[in-house]
Design an enzyme around this catalytic site. Sequence first.
Site, mmCIF file in Angstrom:
data_model
loop_
_atom_site.group_PDB
_atom_site.id
_atom_site.type_symbol
_atom_site.label_atom_id
_atom_site.label_comp_id
_atom_site.label_asym_id
_atom_site.label_seq_id
_atom_site.Cartn_x
_atom_site.Cartn_y
_atom_site.Cartn_z
ATOM 1 C CE LYS A 69 31.575 -2.299 -10.407
ATOM 2 N NZ LYS A 69 31.157 -2.992 -11.600
ATOM 3 C CE LYS A 129 37.159 -9.959 -17.646
ATOM 4 N NZ LYS A 129 37.622 -8.774 -16.747
ATOM 5 C CB THR A 175 35.751 -1.302 -12.295
ATOM 6 O OG1 THR A 175 35.107 -2.195 -13.291
ATOM 7 C CG2 THR A 175 36.425 -0.266 -12.928
ATOM 8 C CG HIS A 229 39.310 0.824 -21.950
ATOM 9 N ND1 HIS A 229 38.938 1.070 -20.620
ATOM 10 C CD2 HIS A 229 38.828 2.051 -22.393
ATOM 11 C CE1 HIS A 229 38.251 2.028 -20.328
ATOM 12 N NE2 HIS A 229 38.327 2.610 -21.478
ATOM 13 C CE LYS A 277 37.116 -11.011 -12.147
ATOM 14 N NZ LYS A 277 37.565 -9.592 -12.058
ATOM 15 N NE ARG A 278 30.787 -11.057 -21.038
ATOM 16 C CZ ARG A 278 30.412 -10.543 -22.295
ATOM 17 N NH1 ARG A 278 30.139 -9.232 -22.197
ATOM 18 N NH2 ARG A 278 30.476 -11.223 -23.160
HETATM 19 C C1 LIG Z 1 32.213 -3.804 -12.501
HETATM 20 C C2 LIG Z 1 31.175 -4.687 -13.654
HETATM 21 C C3 LIG Z 1 32.056 -5.491 -14.280
HETATM 22 C C4 LIG Z 1 33.622 -5.365 -14.472
HETATM 23 O O1 LIG Z 1 34.116 -6.431 -13.455
HETATM 24 P P1 LIG Z 1 35.767 -6.784 -13.443
HETATM 25 O O2 LIG Z 1 35.840 -7.643 -12.413
HETATM 26 O O3 LIG Z 1 36.470 -5.620 -13.385
HETATM 27 O O4 LIG Z 1 35.745 -7.373 -14.811
HETATM 28 C C5 LIG Z 1 31.477 -6.336 -15.258
HETATM 29 N N1 LIG Z 1 30.158 -6.181 -15.389
HETATM 30 C C6 LIG Z 1 29.032 -5.919 -14.319
HETATM 31 C C7 LIG Z 1 28.153 -5.803 -14.391
HETATM 32 C C8 LIG Z 1 29.808 -4.825 -13.387
HETATM 33 O O5 LIG Z 1 29.140 -4.137 -12.552
#
Ligand SMILES: *Cc1c(COP(=O)(O)O)cnc(C)c1O
Length: 802
Positions: free
Chosen positions: A646, A540, A642, A346, A534-535
């Site tokens: 979304k 990032k 991911t 990953h 995101k985190r």
């Molecule tokens: C999809 C998702 C992530 C991943 O987000 P990235 O933008 O790909 O880092 C992190 N936290 C939650 C709650 C998510 O639904």
Amino acid sequence: MFSSVDEFVRSYKEKLEHMHGKQLAECNSREQYETLGTMVREYCSRDWLATMEKYRYEKQKQVYYLSIEFLLGKLLKSNLIHLGIRELCEEGLKRLGISLTGLEEVECDAGLGNGGLGRLAACFLDSLASQDLPGHGCGIRYKHGLFDQRIVDGYQVELPEQWLKYGNVWEVRRDDQIVQVTFGGEVETYYSKDRLEFRLNGAETISAVPYDLPIIGYRTNTINSLRLWSAEPSSHSPNRSLMKYKIETEAVSEFLYPDDTHIDGKILRLKQQYFLVSASIQRILASYKEQNSSLLELPDQVAIHINDTHPVLAIPEMMRILIDEEKLDWDTAWDITTKTISYTNHTTLSEALEKWQIDLFKPLLPRIYLIVEEINERYCAKLWEKYPGDWQRIEQMAIIAHGVVKMAHLAIVGSHSVNGVAEMHTDILKKREMRLFYEYEPNKFNNKTNGITHRRWLLQCNPELTSLINYSIGDAWIKDPTKLVELLNWKEDRVFLNDFADVKRKRKTILANYIHYKNGISIDHSSIFDIQVKRMHAYKRQLLNVLHIMYLYNRLKEDSRFEIHPRTFIFGAKASPGYYYAKKIIKLIHSVAEIVNNDPYVKNFIKVIFIENFRVSLGEIIYPAADVSEQISTASKEASGTGNMKFMMNGAITLGTLDGANIEILNEVGEENLFIFGLTAEEVLSYYQNGGYKSSDYYHHDTRIKKVLDQLIGDYFPLPSVEFEPIYDSLMSYNDEYFLLRDFSSYVDAHERLNNAYLDKTKWSKMSVHNVAKSGYFTSDRTIRQYAEDIWNIEQHTLHHS
Ligand SMILES: *Cc1c(COP(=O)(O)O)cnc(C)c1O
């Protein structure tokens, strides 16, 4: 129970009285939720049992997906939708004066994960069940999931998460399937009938208690399982303080580690990993043996997948059972193990690659350590045959070297398939991070670009868009999301485009109402919702986003002729509690928000919002409301992402770097339907290799950058001037490891292009439709089919009844 509304109302009242011993009028909404949840779980138990029976008797090959995280979110709504009974329940509850959405909100998120990796595991379970594939999850039933985030005075404060406080209606405890997991002790070797045998003396055992959750397929009869293990004291209690033993045992499944990008080398984490793996492998093998006489056929009946290296001890654990307990010879055991296990990588971030000190590993897992040592020796011997004399290469590929066990190396050596999670990520693995392994066994490596379940991330979270799509192209896309491409036929239709823009407006209003309620700030519904959730992590680059906002603010203040379409910058992010720098960025976002939102002139153009406690259930209202999706990681650092998918599926336009799956989004939609900026991965990696970057040059030669950076350390913010010094230093003294200053100008340009594109509303809507139309590729159904065919060799089954 759910055959008609009348029938539902009657059973619901009966169930509620049985469970809570009171009348409806006296029950609070939690009790009402528990009643409904319990009814649903009981309702699906017949199909659940039938699915398991079918797998047993038809000897279907099963896959077990081992993951230290499963970020499920809430389950009631998705279970009702998947079972096709949501409307009936809604109607029935309404007759009783109860709002179904109210009950759905009562449920706590199952937050057993940090972010992308854990959410991927949850999406995969949904795609397995929904495509009638025999696949199950194995994880840990953490008593506390990822911490709850509060913001106090602009600083993050962490509170323990309490999802199990009132119990969990979805789980079934299986006392009949408890297994014992062993730690510590000393290995004794002895000969028995000419065979070298191993015995552990003085070890301590703890009980692993399984709790099973039904994973309900969408409108199929398939119900798979997610098994979560809980640690409890064993009845063979040890020869020491019982109190201490109990506390130490329960600690194993007490907390989720709140960081997915750093290893901290804590012994408890290794304990959790072995606990998950040992319990899972013992049960998988035991249930295989109930149906099969020879272990030689195990790889035809069982596939075991390890999600990143956290469960990699599945490899030596399986070897231990096959050799010590089943008395197989090494080569046979190794053949079975490697044919059964497959591995997903990953990340290539070096701080996230797991390495365990031998001094820590060996005393905790002495027999497992011996096996890893043997795997290493045999592997190195084979390498020596292939590369005689090339000790340097062999040292680099060894599993144990320089006092540490390298978990990724163990994973590659002990499995038959290694996959990356996006095309570019897999390329980097092959060409760089794992080059030597790729040269040695090229056929092991393959790509499986991540995906998301379109059922939660479109159908469930965006009913307005779902209705419009169904109305326009029918609902066949729900079974096959690539059919979303038919939306392109509507791209020139004025009425459709209007309706489409209307859906986005509605979703923005829902988010704006939430923000008004939580943050007490009114935002302009017609502004561009520009979102980064995101985190929080340096790679990032939330900081790049903030620096750009500071620049925009300065520009608006300086130049009264400078105008932009109103913009609302929205952030949501948790920082790991020990990640000092990430927490500083959260504070900076709040400090900038304070200035921007209170400036009487600038607030007409830009606003900055931080949404507290970002999690799956909040994502469900955030992603559908976005106009712009910020995916701005330093190229080469984000393996896939991911969140990007979304957003796209809900019509947001990506503003991103050529990183991870952004590249594949670009390939799907074409460069006229997103905004790309910044260095390429090649450029970033060559800077790392050859140097040549001096961040101070960008400070000195770009007045926009200089001004913003100076504001970080002067008296610009009403705070001690040292507050943001660590941020300033990361960019200047430490030469900006993530190339924010290098990419700044290109990011500003991309924002300008985006702003101009938004001025033509029709054109923007067309871009947005185009993104939805091409998002079908990113369904996790596609990803899971690829795993099923290329790696696991499992097949769809069909259940004929009810
Ligand atoms: C999809 C998702 C992530 C991943 O987000 P990235 O933008 O790909 O880092 C992190 N936290 C939650 C709650 C998510 O639904």
